[in-house]
Design an enzyme around this catalytic site. Structure first.
Site, PDB file in Angstrom:
ATOM      1  N   SER A  12      45.900 -24.352  74.066  1.00  0.00           N
ATOM      2  CA  SER A  12      46.335 -22.952  73.896  1.00  0.00           C
ATOM      3  C   SER A  12      46.444 -22.587  72.410  1.00  0.00           C
ATOM      4  CB  SER A  12      47.651 -22.682  74.633  1.00  0.00           C
ATOM      5  OG  SER A  12      48.722 -23.337  74.017  1.00  0.00           O
ATOM      6  N   LEU A  92      46.718 -39.882  63.227  1.00  0.00           N
ATOM      7  CA  LEU A  92      45.585 -40.304  62.388  1.00  0.00           C
ATOM      8  C   LEU A  92      46.059 -41.374  61.409  1.00  0.00           C
ATOM      9  CD1 LEU A  92      44.050 -36.780  61.745  1.00  0.00           C
ATOM     10  CD2 LEU A  92      43.001 -38.619  63.094  1.00  0.00           C
ATOM     11  N   ASN A 106      48.912 -29.511  60.939  1.00  0.00           N
ATOM     12  CA  ASN A 106      49.332 -29.768  62.318  1.00  0.00           C
ATOM     13  C   ASN A 106      50.437 -28.788  62.695  1.00  0.00           C
ATOM     14  OD1 ASN A 106      49.630 -31.210  64.818  1.00  0.00           O
ATOM     15  ND2 ASN A 106      51.433 -32.238  63.983  1.00  0.00           N
ATOM     16  N   HIS A 108      53.852 -28.568  65.244  1.00  0.00           N
ATOM     17  CA  HIS A 108      54.748 -29.425  66.028  1.00  0.00           C
ATOM     18  C   HIS A 108      55.855 -28.554  66.638  1.00  0.00           C
ATOM     19  CE1 HIS A 108      56.718 -33.112  67.205  1.00  0.00           C
ATOM     20  NE2 HIS A 108      57.857 -32.545  66.830  1.00  0.00           N
ATOM     21  N   GLU A 141      50.540 -39.498  55.829  1.00  0.00           N
ATOM     22  CA  GLU A 141      50.298 -40.765  56.531  1.00  0.00           C
ATOM     23  C   GLU A 141      51.402 -41.114  57.532  1.00  0.00           C
ATOM     24  OE1 GLU A 141      49.073 -43.877  53.776  1.00  0.00           O
ATOM     25  OE2 GLU A 141      48.109 -42.361  52.527  1.00  0.00           O
TER      26      GLU A 141
HETATM   27  C1  GRF Z   1      51.914 -27.765  71.267  1.00  0.00           C
HETATM   28  O1  GRF Z   1      53.231 -27.656  71.696  1.00  0.00           O
HETATM   29  C2  GRF Z   1      51.846 -28.271  69.846  1.00  0.00           C
HETATM   30  O2  GRF Z   1      52.921 -27.848  69.062  1.00  0.00           O
HETATM   31  C3  GRF Z   1      51.904 -29.756  70.027  1.00  0.00           C
HETATM   32  O3  GRF Z   1      51.165 -30.028  71.181  1.00  0.00           O
HETATM   33  C4  GRF Z   1      51.169 -28.866  72.020  1.00  0.00           C
HETATM   34  C5  GRF Z   1      49.736 -28.510  72.269  1.00  0.00           C
HETATM   35  O4  GRF Z   1      49.593 -27.455  73.183  1.00  0.00           O
HETATM   36  N1  GRF Z   1      51.419 -30.450  68.855  1.00  0.00           N
HETATM   37  P1  GRF Z   1      48.182 -26.766  73.361  1.00  0.00           P
HETATM   38  O5  GRF Z   1      47.204 -27.885  73.745  1.00  0.00           O
HETATM   39  O6  GRF Z   1      47.807 -26.138  72.054  1.00  0.00           O
HETATM   40  O7  GRF Z   1      48.341 -25.775  74.458  1.00  0.00           O
END
Ligand code: GRF
Length: 205
Positions: A12, A92, A106, A108, A141
Site C-alpha cells: 500500500s 539489508l 524506509n 516504519h 546498518e
Molecule cells: C507499513 O506499515 C510500513 O510502515 C512497514 O511495513 C508496512 C508495509 O505495508 N515498514 P504496505 O506493504 O506498504 O501496505
C-alpha cells in the site's frame, strides 16, 4: 531521480508512491520494484502501473549475501539513484548499505526509536503508549536506527486493536512517505550525523 522500491507484501505504501508520481507531486521515476516474495500484492500493483518487477527469493541463493549482491547488481544495471523500502521485511546487511552509492529510505509504523523491528503497532499497544505514529528515516546498518527525516504522531485510542491502530497509522504513512521522498529528491533533506535538517521553502521560514 531513478528510484527502485523493495516490498515484501501488500504494497500500500508502494501504491501511495505510485499515485504521488502520477499526480506530479513526486519527481521520481520508479525504474523497478523488487521483492523477496513471489506473487505478492506489491508486485501486482507494480505490474498494473507498468513498472518492471523482479523477485529475489532468498531460497534461490546459496546465502543471504548472494541475494543482496544480486539486488545491488540489479540496481546498478538500472542506474538507481534512490532506494525506497516499502514494507521490505528483511534487514539489508552492512555490506549492501556500504556498497550502495545512493540513499536508502524506509518507513516504519512507530515513532522511532520506540518500537523498532516487527509488529511495531502491537509493541505500542502492549507497552500502553497513548501516542504512536510513523517515521521515515534514512537506512543505516542497524535495525530501524538511521537518521530521522519526518515523523508524525497518531493517537492510540482505548478501544484500539493492533489492526485498528495499524490502519490509522497507515493512512498517515501514505501521506508522509511521498512527502519525505519529495523533500529528499528536491535536496531539502540535510543530514548532519543523526540530525536531519529539513530546508524550508523560501518565504515559509
Ligand atoms: C507499513 O506499515 C510500513 O510502515 C512497514 O511495513 C508496512 C508495509 O505495508 N515498514 P504496505 O506493504 O506498504 O501496505
Amino acid at each position: 531521480m531513478r528510484t527502485a522500491i523493495l516490498a515484501s507484501g501488500r504494497g500500500s505504501n508502494l501504491q501511495a508512491l505510485i499515485e504521488a508520481c502520477k499526480t506530479g507531486n513526486l519527481p521520481i521515476t520508479i525504474v523497478g520494484v523488487g521483492s523477496d516474495q513471489l506473487g505478492v500484492e506489491a508486485l501486482k500493483r507494480a505490474e498494473e502501473a507498468g513498472i518492471p518487477t523482479r523477485v529475489f527469493q532468498v531460497g534461490d541463493y546459496p546465502h543471504r549475501q548472494a541475494q543482496e549482491d544480486d539486488l545491488l547488481i540489479w540496481m546498478r544495471e538500472n542506474k538507481v539513484e534512490l532506494l525506497l523500502l516499502a514494507g521490505y521485511m528483511r534487514v539489508l546487511g552492512s555490506q549492501f548499505i556500504r556498497q550502495a552509492n545512493f540513499p536508502v529510505m524506509n518507513i516504519h509504523p512507530s515513532l522511532l526509536p520506540a518500537f523498532p523491528g516487527l509488529h511495531a503497532q502491537r509493541q505500542a499497544l502492549d507497552y500502553g503508549v497513548k501516542v504512536s505514529g510513523c517515521t521515515v528515516h534514512i537506512v543505516d546498518e542497524g535495525l530501524d536506527s538511521g537518521p530521522i527525516v519526518l515523523q508524525e504522531a497518531v493517537p492510540v485510542l482505548s478501544g484500539d486493536t493492533e489492526e485498528s491502530l495499524a490502519q490509522r497509522i497507515l493512512e498517515v504513512e501514505h501521506r508522509l512517505y511521498p512527502e519525505a521522498v519529495r523533500l529528499m529528491v528536491l535536496g531539502k533533506v540535510k543530514p548532519t550525523g543523526r540530525r536531519v535538517q529539513i530546508l524550508q521553502q523560501e518565504g515559509l521560514g
